[in-house]
Design an enzyme around this catalytic site. Structure first.
Site, PDB file in Angstrom:
ATOM      1  N   ARG A 159       0.819  -1.211   0.000  1.00  0.00           N
ATOM      2  CA  ARG A 159       0.000   0.000   0.000  1.00  0.00           C
ATOM      3  C   ARG A 159       0.857   1.267   0.000  1.00  0.00           C
ATOM      4  O   ARG A 159       0.351   2.367  -0.135  1.00  0.00           O
ATOM      5  CB  ARG A 159      -0.963  -0.019   1.211  1.00  0.00           C
TER       6      ARG A 159
ATOM      7  N   HIS B 123      15.142 -11.317   5.601  1.00  0.00           N
ATOM      8  CA  HIS B 123      15.918 -11.644   4.409  1.00  0.00           C
ATOM      9  C   HIS B 123      15.845 -10.464   3.446  1.00  0.00           C
ATOM     10  O   HIS B 123      15.056 -10.485   2.505  1.00  0.00           O
ATOM     11  CB  HIS B 123      15.356 -12.903   3.758  1.00  0.00           C
TER      12      HIS B 123
ATOM     13  N   GLU C  19      19.538 -12.872   6.676  1.00  0.00           N
ATOM     14  CA  GLU C  19      19.766 -13.803   5.584  1.00  0.00           C
ATOM     15  C   GLU C  19      20.062 -13.038   4.302  1.00  0.00           C
ATOM     16  O   GLU C  19      19.485 -11.959   4.062  1.00  0.00           O
ATOM     17  CB  GLU C  19      18.523 -14.676   5.356  1.00  0.00           C
TER      18      GLU C  19
ATOM     19  N   HIS D  32      12.352 -23.119   5.897  1.00  0.00           N
ATOM     20  CA  HIS D  32      11.626 -22.947   4.632  1.00  0.00           C
ATOM     21  C   HIS D  32      10.404 -23.858   4.564  1.00  0.00           C
ATOM     22  O   HIS D  32      10.498 -25.077   4.558  1.00  0.00           O
ATOM     23  CB  HIS D  32      12.481 -23.130   3.376  1.00  0.00           C
ATOM     24  N   ASP D  33       9.239 -23.196   4.563  1.00  0.00           N
ATOM     25  CA  ASP D  33       7.942 -23.879   4.487  1.00  0.00           C
ATOM     26  C   ASP D  33       7.661 -24.779   5.693  1.00  0.00           C
ATOM     27  O   ASP D  33       6.785 -25.653   5.629  1.00  0.00           O
ATOM     28  CB  ASP D  33       7.803 -24.674   3.188  1.00  0.00           C
TER      29      ASP D  33
ATOM     30  N   GLY E 295       8.560 -18.328   8.674  1.00  0.00           N
ATOM     31  CA  GLY E 295       7.902 -17.073   8.335  1.00  0.00           C
ATOM     32  C   GLY E 295       6.599 -17.253   7.584  1.00  0.00           C
ATOM     33  O   GLY E 295       5.518 -16.975   8.112  1.00  0.00           O
ATOM     34  N   HIS E 296       6.698 -17.721   6.352  1.00  0.00           N
ATOM     35  CA  HIS E 296       5.509 -17.697   5.480  1.00  0.00           C
ATOM     36  C   HIS E 296       4.297 -18.362   6.124  1.00  0.00           C
ATOM     37  O   HIS E 296       3.227 -17.753   6.242  1.00  0.00           O
ATOM     38  CB  HIS E 296       5.827 -18.370   4.137  1.00  0.00           C
TER      39      HIS E 296
END
Ligand SMILES: CC(=O)[C@@H](O)[C@H](O)COP(=O)(O)O
Ligand SMILES: NCC(=O)COP(=O)(O)O
Length: 262
Positions: A24, A49, A84, A214-215, A237-238
Protein backbone atom coordinates in the site's frame (compact mmCIF):
# COMPACT_ATOMS: atom_id res chain seq x y z
CA UNK A 1 16.82 -42.62 28.52
CA UNK A 2 16.23 -39.98 25.86
CA UNK A 3 19.08 -37.50 25.33
CA UNK A 4 18.18 -33.99 26.40
CA UNK A 5 19.11 -31.10 24.14
CA UNK A 6 18.58 -27.39 24.59
CA UNK A 7 15.20 -26.30 23.25
CA UNK A 8 15.28 -25.51 19.55
CA UNK A 9 15.07 -21.73 19.17
CA UNK A 10 12.20 -20.23 17.17
CA UNK A 11 13.31 -17.38 14.92
CA UNK A 12 10.25 -15.68 13.40
CA UNK A 13 10.84 -14.48 9.84
CA UNK A 14 8.87 -11.25 9.32
CA UNK A 15 9.47 -10.80 5.59
CA UNK A 16 5.77 -11.21 4.90
CA UNK A 17 4.75 -8.37 7.18
CA UNK A 18 6.83 -6.14 4.91
CA UNK A 19 5.13 -7.62 1.83
CA UNK A 20 1.77 -6.45 3.19
CA UNK A 21 3.15 -3.05 4.18
CA UNK A 22 4.76 -2.47 0.79
CA UNK A 23 1.53 -3.36 -1.00
CA UNK A 24 0.00 0.00 0.00
CA UNK A 25 3.06 2.27 0.18
CA UNK A 26 2.34 3.23 3.78
CA UNK A 27 4.19 2.43 7.01
CA UNK A 28 1.69 -0.14 8.32
CA UNK A 29 1.75 -2.98 9.17
CA UNK A 30 5.15 -2.26 10.66
CA UNK A 31 7.63 -5.18 10.73
CA UNK A 32 9.13 -3.70 13.90
CA UNK A 33 5.81 -4.04 15.74
CA UNK A 34 5.43 -7.60 14.44
CA UNK A 35 8.89 -8.39 15.77
CA UNK A 36 7.93 -6.89 19.14
CA UNK A 37 4.74 -8.97 19.38
CA UNK A 38 6.60 -12.15 18.40
CA UNK A 39 9.30 -11.50 21.01
CA UNK A 40 6.73 -10.66 23.69
CA UNK A 41 5.07 -14.01 22.87
CA UNK A 42 8.35 -15.79 23.53
CA UNK A 43 10.17 -16.06 20.20
CA UNK A 44 13.91 -16.38 20.77
CA UNK A 45 14.87 -14.75 17.47
CA UNK A 46 13.81 -12.61 14.53
CA UNK A 47 14.85 -13.38 10.96
CA UNK A 48 14.75 -11.08 7.96
CA UNK A 49 15.92 -11.64 4.41
CA UNK A 50 16.59 -8.26 2.81
CA UNK A 51 16.88 -8.95 -0.92
CA UNK A 52 18.57 -6.58 -3.42
CA UNK A 53 15.20 -5.81 -5.02
CA UNK A 54 13.84 -4.95 -1.54
CA UNK A 55 10.56 -6.67 -2.45
CA UNK A 56 9.75 -6.86 1.25
CA UNK A 57 12.35 -6.08 3.95
CA UNK A 58 14.03 -2.80 3.11
CA UNK A 59 17.42 -1.45 4.12
CA UNK A 60 15.87 0.86 6.73
CA UNK A 61 13.86 -2.05 8.16
CA UNK A 62 17.11 -3.90 8.87
CA UNK A 63 18.33 -1.05 11.07
CA UNK A 64 14.97 -0.46 12.80
CA UNK A 65 14.52 -4.15 13.63
CA UNK A 66 18.09 -4.24 14.89
CA UNK A 67 17.34 -1.33 17.21
CA UNK A 68 14.22 -3.11 18.49
CA UNK A 69 16.23 -6.24 19.25
CA UNK A 70 18.97 -4.21 20.94
CA UNK A 71 16.30 -2.69 23.20
CA UNK A 72 15.29 -6.19 24.27
CA UNK A 73 18.91 -6.97 25.09
CA UNK A 74 18.91 -3.98 27.43
CA UNK A 75 15.80 -5.40 29.10
CA UNK A 76 17.58 -8.74 29.61
CA UNK A 77 16.14 -10.77 26.71
CA UNK A 78 18.98 -12.18 24.55
CA UNK A 79 16.94 -12.13 21.34
CA UNK A 80 18.91 -13.30 18.29
CA UNK A 81 18.84 -11.29 15.08
CA UNK A 82 19.30 -13.51 12.02
CA UNK A 83 20.06 -11.74 8.76
CA UNK A 84 19.77 -13.80 5.58
CA UNK A 85 21.18 -12.98 2.20
CA UNK A 86 23.41 -13.73 -0.74
CA UNK A 87 26.87 -12.30 -0.05
CA UNK A 88 27.70 -12.40 -3.78
CA UNK A 89 24.70 -10.32 -4.90
CA UNK A 90 25.91 -6.89 -6.06
CA UNK A 91 24.69 -3.63 -4.47
CA UNK A 92 21.56 -2.18 -6.05
CA UNK A 93 20.16 1.29 -5.36
CA UNK A 94 20.39 1.81 -1.60
CA UNK A 95 20.90 -1.92 -1.04
CA UNK A 96 24.59 -1.83 -0.10
CA UNK A 97 25.36 -5.54 -0.43
CA UNK A 98 24.78 -8.21 2.20
CA UNK A 99 28.13 -7.93 3.98
CA UNK A 100 27.68 -4.16 4.37
CA UNK A 101 24.19 -4.72 5.78
CA UNK A 102 25.71 -7.11 8.32
CA UNK A 103 28.44 -4.59 9.10
CA UNK A 104 25.81 -1.98 9.90
CA UNK A 105 23.37 -4.25 11.77
CA UNK A 106 25.81 -6.57 13.58
CA UNK A 107 23.27 -9.42 13.87
CA UNK A 108 23.93 -12.46 16.07
CA UNK A 109 23.79 -14.67 12.98
CA UNK A 110 24.28 -14.22 9.25
CA UNK A 111 22.70 -16.96 7.12
CA UNK A 112 24.16 -17.10 3.63
CA UNK A 113 21.73 -18.13 0.90
CA UNK A 114 22.62 -18.56 -2.82
CA UNK A 115 19.56 -16.62 -4.04
CA UNK A 116 18.86 -14.56 -7.09
CA UNK A 117 16.14 -11.93 -7.59
CA UNK A 118 14.65 -13.94 -10.44
CA UNK A 119 13.51 -16.49 -7.83
CA UNK A 120 10.09 -16.06 -6.18
CA UNK A 121 11.77 -17.35 -3.00
CA UNK A 122 14.81 -19.27 -1.82
CA UNK A 123 14.77 -22.63 -3.55
CA UNK A 124 18.21 -24.25 -3.09
CA UNK A 125 21.26 -24.39 -0.92
CA UNK A 126 24.94 -23.87 -1.73
CA UNK A 127 26.90 -26.28 -3.91
CA UNK A 128 29.68 -26.58 -1.37
CA UNK A 129 32.03 -28.37 -3.77
CA UNK A 130 31.90 -25.32 -6.04
CA UNK A 131 31.25 -22.57 -3.52
CA UNK A 132 33.20 -23.36 -0.33
CA UNK A 133 36.45 -21.75 -1.52
CA UNK A 134 34.84 -18.43 -2.39
CA UNK A 135 32.69 -18.52 0.75
CA UNK A 136 35.69 -18.83 3.09
CA UNK A 137 36.83 -15.15 2.97
CA UNK A 138 33.22 -13.95 3.27
CA UNK A 139 32.69 -16.19 6.29
CA UNK A 140 35.90 -14.87 7.84
CA UNK A 141 34.81 -11.25 7.31
CA UNK A 142 31.36 -11.88 8.80
CA UNK A 143 32.87 -13.63 11.80
CA UNK A 144 35.24 -10.70 12.27
CA UNK A 145 32.05 -8.62 12.61
CA UNK A 146 31.02 -10.82 15.54
CA UNK A 147 28.46 -12.94 13.67
CA UNK A 148 27.80 -16.60 13.83
CA UNK A 149 27.71 -17.76 10.19
CA UNK A 150 25.26 -20.33 8.85
CA UNK A 151 25.22 -21.71 5.30
CA UNK A 152 21.96 -22.65 3.58
CA UNK A 153 22.27 -26.21 2.26
CA UNK A 154 19.98 -28.76 0.66
CA UNK A 155 18.73 -31.71 2.67
CA UNK A 156 20.83 -34.70 1.67
CA UNK A 157 24.05 -32.68 1.61
CA UNK A 158 26.67 -35.28 2.53
CA UNK A 159 29.53 -35.37 5.01
CA UNK A 160 32.21 -34.54 2.43
CA UNK A 161 30.36 -31.36 1.44
CA UNK A 162 29.71 -30.43 5.07
CA UNK A 163 33.40 -30.86 5.84
CA UNK A 164 33.98 -28.14 3.22
CA UNK A 165 31.48 -25.90 5.01
CA UNK A 166 33.35 -26.44 8.28
CA UNK A 167 36.70 -25.84 6.56
CA UNK A 168 35.30 -22.59 5.16
CA UNK A 169 34.74 -21.48 8.75
CA UNK A 170 30.97 -21.84 8.99
CA UNK A 171 29.50 -22.30 12.46
CA UNK A 172 26.21 -23.84 11.35
CA UNK A 173 24.28 -24.99 8.35
CA UNK A 174 20.62 -24.32 7.72
CA UNK A 175 18.82 -27.27 6.13
CA UNK A 176 16.46 -26.21 3.32
CA UNK A 177 13.24 -27.94 4.31
CA UNK A 178 10.87 -27.18 1.41
CA UNK A 179 11.14 -30.67 -0.12
CA UNK A 180 10.34 -32.17 3.30
CA UNK A 181 7.39 -29.80 3.77
CA UNK A 182 6.03 -30.56 0.30
CA UNK A 183 6.36 -34.33 0.89
CA UNK A 184 4.71 -33.97 4.29
CA UNK A 185 1.74 -32.23 2.69
CA UNK A 186 1.53 -35.08 0.16
CA UNK A 187 1.40 -37.62 2.99
CA UNK A 188 4.66 -39.37 2.19
CA UNK A 189 7.62 -37.63 3.82
CA UNK A 190 9.82 -40.46 5.11
CA UNK A 191 12.53 -40.13 2.47
CA UNK A 192 12.74 -36.32 2.67
CA UNK A 193 12.73 -36.40 6.46
CA UNK A 194 15.54 -38.96 6.41
CA UNK A 195 17.54 -36.65 4.14
CA UNK A 196 17.15 -33.84 6.67
CA UNK A 197 18.16 -36.15 9.53
CA UNK A 198 21.25 -37.45 7.73
CA UNK A 199 22.42 -33.96 6.90
CA UNK A 200 21.86 -32.74 10.46
CA UNK A 201 23.75 -35.74 11.86
CA UNK A 202 26.61 -35.26 9.39
CA UNK A 203 26.78 -31.57 10.26
CA UNK A 204 26.99 -32.41 13.95
CA UNK A 205 29.77 -34.89 13.25
CA UNK A 206 31.68 -32.06 11.54
CA UNK A 207 31.22 -29.77 14.53
CA UNK A 208 28.58 -27.68 12.76
CA UNK A 209 25.34 -26.64 14.38
CA UNK A 210 22.12 -27.49 12.54
CA UNK A 211 19.38 -24.97 11.79
CA UNK A 212 16.41 -25.61 9.52
CA UNK A 213 13.94 -23.53 7.57
CA UNK A 214 11.63 -22.95 4.63
CA UNK A 215 7.94 -23.88 4.49
CA UNK A 216 7.94 -25.24 8.01
CA UNK A 217 4.51 -25.02 9.62
CA UNK A 218 2.50 -26.16 12.63
CA UNK A 219 1.64 -29.27 10.64
CA UNK A 220 5.13 -30.46 9.73
CA UNK A 221 7.36 -29.01 12.47
CA UNK A 222 6.70 -31.67 15.14
CA UNK A 223 7.90 -34.59 13.03
CA UNK A 224 11.07 -32.70 12.08
CA UNK A 225 11.79 -31.72 15.67
CA UNK A 226 11.26 -35.29 16.94
CA UNK A 227 13.55 -36.64 14.22
CA UNK A 228 16.25 -34.02 14.88
CA UNK A 229 16.01 -33.18 18.61
CA UNK A 230 19.35 -31.33 18.50
CA UNK A 231 18.16 -28.69 16.00
CA UNK A 232 19.60 -25.38 17.22
CA UNK A 233 17.07 -23.11 15.48
CA UNK A 234 14.15 -23.14 13.11
CA UNK A 235 13.39 -19.96 11.19
CA UNK A 236 9.76 -19.80 10.15
CA UNK A 237 7.90 -17.07 8.33
CA UNK A 238 5.51 -17.70 5.48
CA UNK A 239 3.29 -20.31 7.16
CA UNK A 240 3.49 -18.68 10.59
CA UNK A 241 2.46 -15.24 9.35
CA UNK A 242 -0.29 -16.80 7.25
CA UNK A 243 -1.62 -18.72 10.24
CA UNK A 244 -1.41 -15.55 12.32
CA UNK A 245 -3.85 -13.83 9.96
CA UNK A 246 -6.53 -16.18 11.37
CA UNK A 247 -5.35 -16.87 14.93
CA UNK A 248 -3.32 -13.77 15.81
CA UNK A 249 0.44 -13.40 15.88
CA UNK A 250 1.07 -13.93 19.60
CA UNK A 251 -1.09 -17.08 19.89
CA UNK A 252 0.49 -18.47 16.72
CA UNK A 253 4.02 -17.87 18.03
CA UNK A 254 3.02 -19.59 21.27
CA UNK A 255 1.67 -22.56 19.30
CA UNK A 256 5.04 -22.99 17.57
CA UNK A 257 6.89 -22.69 20.86
CA UNK A 258 4.68 -25.41 22.34
CA UNK A 259 5.57 -27.74 19.45
CA UNK A 260 9.27 -27.06 19.99
CA UNK A 261 8.97 -27.57 23.74
CA UNK A 262 7.23 -30.90 23.37
C1 LIG B 1 16.20 -18.71 3.21
C2 LIG B 1 14.79 -19.12 3.30
O1 LIG B 1 14.44 -20.22 3.04
C3 LIG B 1 13.78 -18.15 3.69
O2 LIG B 1 14.18 -17.47 4.81
C4 LIG B 1 13.61 -17.10 2.65
O3 LIG B 1 14.25 -15.98 3.12
C5 LIG B 1 12.20 -16.73 2.45
O4 LIG B 1 12.26 -15.65 1.55
P1 LIG B 1 10.91 -14.95 1.12
O5 LIG B 1 10.20 -14.51 2.39
O6 LIG B 1 11.36 -13.82 0.24
O7 LIG B 1 10.11 -16.01 0.40
N1 LIG C 1 15.26 -19.59 6.68
C1 LIG C 1 13.86 -19.88 6.54
C2 LIG C 1 13.06 -18.68 6.95
O1 LIG C 1 13.59 -17.73 7.49
C3 LIG C 1 11.61 -18.64 6.70
O2 LIG C 1 11.23 -19.41 5.60
P1 LIG C 1 9.64 -19.52 5.36
O3 LIG C 1 9.04 -20.06 6.63
O4 LIG C 1 9.15 -18.13 5.06
O5 LIG C 1 9.48 -20.46 4.20
Amino acid sequence: MRDHFPMTALSVNINKIAVLRNSRGHAEPDPVLAARVAIEAGAQGITVHPRPDQRHIRVDDVARIGAEIAAWHVRGRAIEYNLEGNPFAPPRGDYPGFVELVRRARPAQATLVPDGDAQITSDHGFDLAADAARLAPVVAELKSLGCRVSLFVDAGTDAAALERAAAAGADRIEIYTEPYARAYANGNHARELDACVRTAQAARACGLGANAGHDLSQHNLGALKRAIPFLAEVSIGHALIGEALYAGLAPTVRAYLAILAD
